[in-house]
Motif scaffolding. Structure first.
Motif, PDB file in Angstrom:
ATOM      1  N   MET A   1       8.492  38.609   6.397  1.00  0.00           N
ATOM      2  CA  MET A   1       7.373  38.727   6.475  1.00  0.00           C
ATOM      3  C   MET A   1       7.221  36.400   5.425  1.00  0.00           C
ATOM      4  O   MET A   1       8.238  36.493   4.431  1.00  0.00           O
ATOM      5  N   LEU A   2       6.296  36.127   5.855  1.00  0.00           N
ATOM      6  CA  LEU A   2       5.793  34.627   5.057  1.00  0.00           C
ATOM      7  C   LEU A   2       5.647  34.757   3.255  1.00  0.00           C
ATOM      8  O   LEU A   2       5.360  35.725   2.999  1.00  0.00           O
ATOM      9  N   THR A   3       6.887  33.575   3.176  1.00  0.00           N
ATOM     10  CA  THR A   3       6.054  33.254   1.488  1.00  0.00           C
ATOM     11  C   THR A   3       5.201  32.535   1.312  1.00  0.00           C
ATOM     12  O   THR A   3       4.540  32.117   2.163  1.00  0.00           O
ATOM     13  N   ASP A   4       4.311  33.525   0.829  1.00  0.00           N
ATOM     14  CA  ASP A   4       2.441  32.775   0.345  1.00  0.00           C
ATOM     15  C   ASP A   4       3.035  32.196  -0.387  1.00  0.00           C
ATOM     16  O   ASP A   4       3.560  31.734  -1.240  1.00  0.00           O
ATOM     17  N   ILE A   5       1.926  31.067   0.008  1.00  0.00           N
ATOM     18  CA  ILE A   5       1.792  29.884  -1.744  1.00  0.00           C
ATOM     19  C   ILE A   5       2.121  30.196  -2.952  1.00  0.00           C
ATOM     20  O   ILE A   5       2.733  29.348  -3.732  1.00  0.00           O
ATOM     21  N   GLY A   6       1.181  30.850  -3.766  1.00  0.00           N
ATOM     22  CA  GLY A   6       1.357  31.651  -4.802  1.00  0.00           C
ATOM     23  C   GLY A   6       2.789  32.663  -5.233  1.00  0.00           C
ATOM     24  O   GLY A   6       2.969  32.086  -6.623  1.00  0.00           O
ATOM     25  N   GLU A   7       3.364  32.918  -4.318  1.00  0.00           N
ATOM     26  CA  GLU A   7       4.477  33.475  -4.374  1.00  0.00           C
ATOM     27  C   GLU A   7       5.700  32.054  -4.362  1.00  0.00           C
ATOM     28  O   GLU A   7       6.738  31.240  -5.624  1.00  0.00           O
ATOM     29  N   PHE A   8       5.490  31.032  -3.653  1.00  0.00           N
ATOM     30  CA  PHE A   8       6.454  29.549  -4.684  1.00  0.00           C
ATOM     31  C   PHE A   8       5.738  29.201  -6.078  1.00  0.00           C
ATOM     32  O   PHE A   8       6.563  27.989  -6.609  1.00  0.00           O
ATOM     33  N   VAL A  10       4.948  31.062  -8.497  1.00  0.00           N
ATOM     34  CA  VAL A  10       5.642  31.567  -9.412  1.00  0.00           C
ATOM     35  C   VAL A  10       7.116  31.283  -9.500  1.00  0.00           C
ATOM     36  O   VAL A  10       7.992  30.840 -10.398  1.00  0.00           O
ATOM     37  N   GLY A  11       7.771  31.287  -8.011  1.00  0.00           N
ATOM     38  CA  GLY A  11       9.723  30.797  -8.283  1.00  0.00           C
ATOM     39  C   GLY A  11       9.257  29.716  -8.508  1.00  0.00           C
ATOM     40  O   GLY A  11      10.265  29.722  -9.367  1.00  0.00           O
ATOM     41  N   ALA A  12       8.342  28.787  -8.536  1.00  0.00           N
ATOM     42  CA  ALA A  12       8.226  27.247  -9.434  1.00  0.00           C
ATOM     43  C   ALA A  12       8.134  27.562 -10.871  1.00  0.00           C
ATOM     44  O   ALA A  12       9.302  26.954 -11.249  1.00  0.00           O
ATOM     45  N   HIS A  13       7.474  28.124 -11.332  1.00  0.00           N
ATOM     46  CA  HIS A  13       7.740  28.586 -12.494  1.00  0.00           C
ATOM     47  C   HIS A  13       9.281  29.160 -13.084  1.00  0.00           C
ATOM     48  O   HIS A  13       9.189  28.484 -14.055  1.00  0.00           O
ATOM     49  N   LEU A  14       9.940  30.254 -12.623  1.00  0.00           N
ATOM     50  CA  LEU A  14      10.886  30.863 -12.600  1.00  0.00           C
ATOM     51  C   LEU A  14      11.909  30.331 -12.925  1.00  0.00           C
ATOM     52  O   LEU A  14      13.167  29.774 -13.255  1.00  0.00           O
ATOM     53  N   GLN A  15      12.099  29.649 -12.293  1.00  0.00           N
ATOM     54  CA  GLN A  15      13.100  27.839 -11.746  1.00  0.00           C
ATOM     55  C   GLN A  15      13.261  26.825 -12.772  1.00  0.00           C
ATOM     56  O   GLN A  15      14.037  26.479 -13.072  1.00  0.00           O
ATOM     57  N   VAL A  42       8.321  38.443  -5.559  1.00  0.00           N
ATOM     58  CA  VAL A  42       9.464  37.044  -6.223  1.00  0.00           C
ATOM     59  C   VAL A  42      10.445  37.596  -7.122  1.00  0.00           C
ATOM     60  O   VAL A  42       9.756  38.352  -8.275  1.00  0.00           O
ATOM     61  N   VAL A  43      11.819  37.529  -6.682  1.00  0.00           N
ATOM     62  CA  VAL A  43      12.758  38.121  -7.851  1.00  0.00           C
ATOM     63  C   VAL A  43      13.370  36.942  -8.206  1.00  0.00           C
ATOM     64  O   VAL A  43      14.090  35.888  -7.801  1.00  0.00           O
ATOM     65  N   GLY A  44      13.974  36.574  -9.319  1.00  0.00           N
ATOM     66  CA  GLY A  44      14.229  35.744  -9.969  1.00  0.00           C
ATOM     67  C   GLY A  44      15.648  35.830 -10.808  1.00  0.00           C
ATOM     68  O   GLY A  44      15.353  36.496 -12.134  1.00  0.00           O
ATOM     69  N   PHE A  45      16.711  35.532 -10.951  1.00  0.00           N
ATOM     70  CA  PHE A  45      17.429  35.726 -11.230  1.00  0.00           C
ATOM     71  C   PHE A  45      18.397  33.957 -12.639  1.00  0.00           C
ATOM     72  O   PHE A  45      18.917  33.199 -12.487  1.00  0.00           O
ATOM     73  N   ASN A  46      18.459  34.581 -13.929  1.00  0.00           N
ATOM     74  CA  ASN A  46      18.496  33.853 -14.863  1.00  0.00           C
ATOM     75  C   ASN A  46      20.517  34.267 -15.184  1.00  0.00           C
ATOM     76  O   ASN A  46      20.197  35.147 -16.186  1.00  0.00           O
ATOM     77  N   PHE A  47      21.223  33.914 -14.627  1.00  0.00           N
ATOM     78  CA  PHE A  47      22.714  34.130 -15.005  1.00  0.00           C
ATOM     79  C   PHE A  47      23.226  33.783 -17.098  1.00  0.00           C
ATOM     80  O   PHE A  47      23.694  34.992 -17.167  1.00  0.00           O
ATOM     81  N   LYS A  48      22.063  32.662 -17.042  1.00  0.00           N
ATOM     82  CA  LYS A  48      22.906  32.617 -18.729  1.00  0.00           C
ATOM     83  C   LYS A  48      22.330  33.475 -19.735  1.00  0.00           C
ATOM     84  O   LYS A  48      22.776  33.949 -20.550  1.00  0.00           O
ATOM     85  N   SER A  49      21.049  33.270 -19.261  1.00  0.00           N
ATOM     86  CA  SER A  49      20.376  34.810 -20.477  1.00  0.00           C
ATOM     87  C   SER A  49      20.739  35.951 -19.922  1.00  0.00           C
ATOM     88  O   SER A  49      20.269  37.151 -20.692  1.00  0.00           O
ATOM     89  N   PHE A 101       3.185  40.618 -13.251  1.00  0.00           N
ATOM     90  CA  PHE A 101       1.980  40.602 -12.892  1.00  0.00           C
ATOM     91  C   PHE A 101       1.134  39.410 -12.652  1.00  0.00           C
ATOM     92  O   PHE A 101       0.945  39.117 -13.940  1.00  0.00           O
ATOM     93  N   TRP A 102       1.316  38.184 -11.686  1.00  0.00           N
ATOM     94  CA  TRP A 102       0.156  36.690 -12.395  1.00  0.00           C
ATOM     95  C   TRP A 102      -0.405  37.112 -10.590  1.00  0.00           C
ATOM     96  O   TRP A 102      -0.652  37.481  -9.268  1.00  0.00           O
ATOM     97  N   SER A 103      -1.930  36.638 -11.486  1.00  0.00           N
ATOM     98  CA  SER A 103      -3.388  36.280 -10.461  1.00  0.00           C
ATOM     99  C   SER A 103      -4.091  34.873 -11.128  1.00  0.00           C
ATOM    100  O   SER A 103      -4.259  35.720 -12.469  1.00  0.00           O
ATOM    101  N   PRO A 104      -4.736  34.200 -10.332  1.00  0.00           N
ATOM    102  CA  PRO A 104      -5.140  33.283 -10.938  1.00  0.00           C
ATOM    103  C   PRO A 104      -6.714  34.079 -11.174  1.00  0.00           C
ATOM    104  O   PRO A 104      -6.878  32.848 -12.501  1.00  0.00           O
ATOM    105  N   VAL A 105      -7.219  34.764 -10.544  1.00  0.00           N
ATOM    106  CA  VAL A 105      -8.508  34.842 -11.007  1.00  0.00           C
ATOM    107  C   VAL A 105      -8.555  36.718 -10.995  1.00  0.00           C
ATOM    108  O   VAL A 105      -8.712  37.229  -9.806  1.00  0.00           O
TER     109      VAL A 105
END
Length: 164
Positions: A1-8, A10-15, A42-49, A101-105
Motif C-alpha cells: 500500500m502506498l504511504t499517504d502524505i499524512g502518514e509522512f 506523522v513520521g516526520a514528527h516522530l523522527q 505509522v509506528v515509531g520506535f525510540n530506543f533511548k526512551s 490519532f492524527w487528523s487535520p480537520v
C-alpha cells in the motif's frame, strides 16, 4: 500500500521531534489472515526512551467523517483497540506505548468530545495538528540534513527559498 502524505507528516514528527530511531508505515500484523488486514498507519520506535508510538492517521481535509458521527467514533475506537492489541502482542519489550490519532480537520462538537473521552488515545487534531506542523516547519527552516522523509524535505526546501 502506498504511504499517504499524512502518514509522512506523522513520521516526520516522530523522527524529528520525538526522536524515533525507526519509523515504519502501513504495518500489518504478521501471519496474514483477517488480523493482517488491519494495518497500523505509522509506528515509531525510540530506543533511548524505550517508547513505541502507534499512530492512526486520517487526512480528510474536508473534515473527519465515516458514514456518520457515531460510526466515525466506533471506527476510531476499533482502530485504537487494534493498536493496543498489536502493542501487547508484539511490542511488550517496550516499556512505553503511546497511542495517537492524527487528523487535520475534525468538526468541533460530538467528534472532538468523543475523541477526548478515549483516555488512552492522544488526539492530534485541528489546532494541535497545526502546531506540530509549525514546529516541524521551524526546525526545517534551520536545518539542511536529509532526514529521508519527503514531507520534512519539502518543508526544508520551502524554508530555504530565497528571492535572489
Amino acid at each position: 500500500m502506498l504511504t499517504d502524505i499524512g502518514e509522512f507528516i506523522v513520521g516526520a514528527h516522530l523522527q524529528i521531534v520525538e526522536g524515533c530511531d525507526v519509523i515504519d508505515y502501513n504495518v500489518r500484523p504478521p501471519g496474514g489472515g483477517l488480523k493482517g488486514l488491519g494495518e497500523l498507519d505509522v509506528v515509531g520506535f525510540n530506543f533511548k526512551s524505550n517508547t513505541a508510538y502507534l499512530c492512526e492517521v486520517t487526512t480528510h481535509i474536508r473534515g473527519l467523517l465515516y458514514k456518520d458521527n457515531k460510526q466515525t467514533i466506533i471506527k476510531i475506537k476499533n482502530k485504537h483497540q487494534r493498536q493496543k492489541e498489536y502493542a501487547e502482542q508484539y511490542l511488550d519489550n517496550f516499556t512505553n506505548h503511546k497511542f495517537m490519532f492524527w487528523s487535520p480537520v475534525v468538526p468541533v462538537g460530538y467528534l472532538t468530545e468523543s475523541l477526548s473521552d478515549i483516555n488512552t488515545l492522544e488526539s492530534v487534531i485541528n489546532g494541535e495538528y497545526k502546531r506540530r506542523i509549525e514546529a516541524l516547519r521551524e526546525i526545517a527552516s534551520n536545518t539542511t540534513h536529509d532526514a529521508r522523509n519527503p514531507f520534512f524535505r519539502m518543508l526544508q526546501i520551502i524554508g530555504h527559498l530565497r528571492e535572489s
